[in-house]
Design a protein around this motif. Structure first.
Motif, PDB file in Angstrom:
ATOM      1  N   PRO A  25     -53.240   9.033   8.662  1.00 30.28           N
ATOM      2  CA  PRO A  25     -52.171   8.947   9.659  1.00 30.28           C
ATOM      3  C   PRO A  25     -50.947   8.291   9.018  1.00 30.28           C
ATOM      4  N   GLU A  48     -60.954   8.320  11.951  1.00 33.74           N
ATOM      5  CA  GLU A  48     -60.006   9.437  11.943  1.00 33.74           C
ATOM      6  C   GLU A  48     -60.752  10.763  12.041  1.00 33.74           C
ATOM      7  N   HIS A  86     -48.376  13.887  12.330  1.00 32.51           N
ATOM      8  CA  HIS A  86     -49.281  12.782  12.641  1.00 32.51           C
ATOM      9  C   HIS A  86     -50.212  12.448  11.478  1.00 32.51           C
TER      10      HIS A  86
END
Length: 106
Positions: free
Chosen positions: A9, A69, A52
């Protein structure tokens, strides 16, 4: 030493990391080519393009993606394919994407 990529990210990007794949905008135009070394200014400007996650180069043996994630990505895939049937082309596409995110394909 072989190189692989990992998705991070934007909040975990650091100056000096190298972009593993071309960064494309929503229209498919190249914003940054693969191989670019990220700077603080570049990371800040990427945030303005609704990005993102970013694929960066990592050494072989390094964890490709953190577990939290990966779980977030798998939940998102489930959500996107929530109306797809459990067989056929959509299921094949879903399985390919899951394998890609899990690092099971090259």
């Amino acid at each position: 030493m072989s190189k692989q990529s990992r998705y991070l990210p934007l909040t975990k990007l650091e100056a000096g990391m190298v972009l593993a794949h071309d960064l494309l905008d929503k229209m498919g135009h190249v914003l940054l080519p693969a191989g670019v070394t990220l700077s603080d200014a570049t990371i800040k400007s990427i945030a303005h393009h609704d990005v993102h996650l970013l694929s960066v180069v990592s050494d072989a043996g390094e964890q490709i993606i953190d577990v939290e994630e990966l779980q977030r990505q798998l939940k998102r895939i489930d959500y996107l394919f929530r109306h797809a049937s459990n067989e056929g082309a959509m299921q094949t596409l879903r399985q390919f994407i899951v394998h890609y995110r899990e690092g099971l394909t090259s």
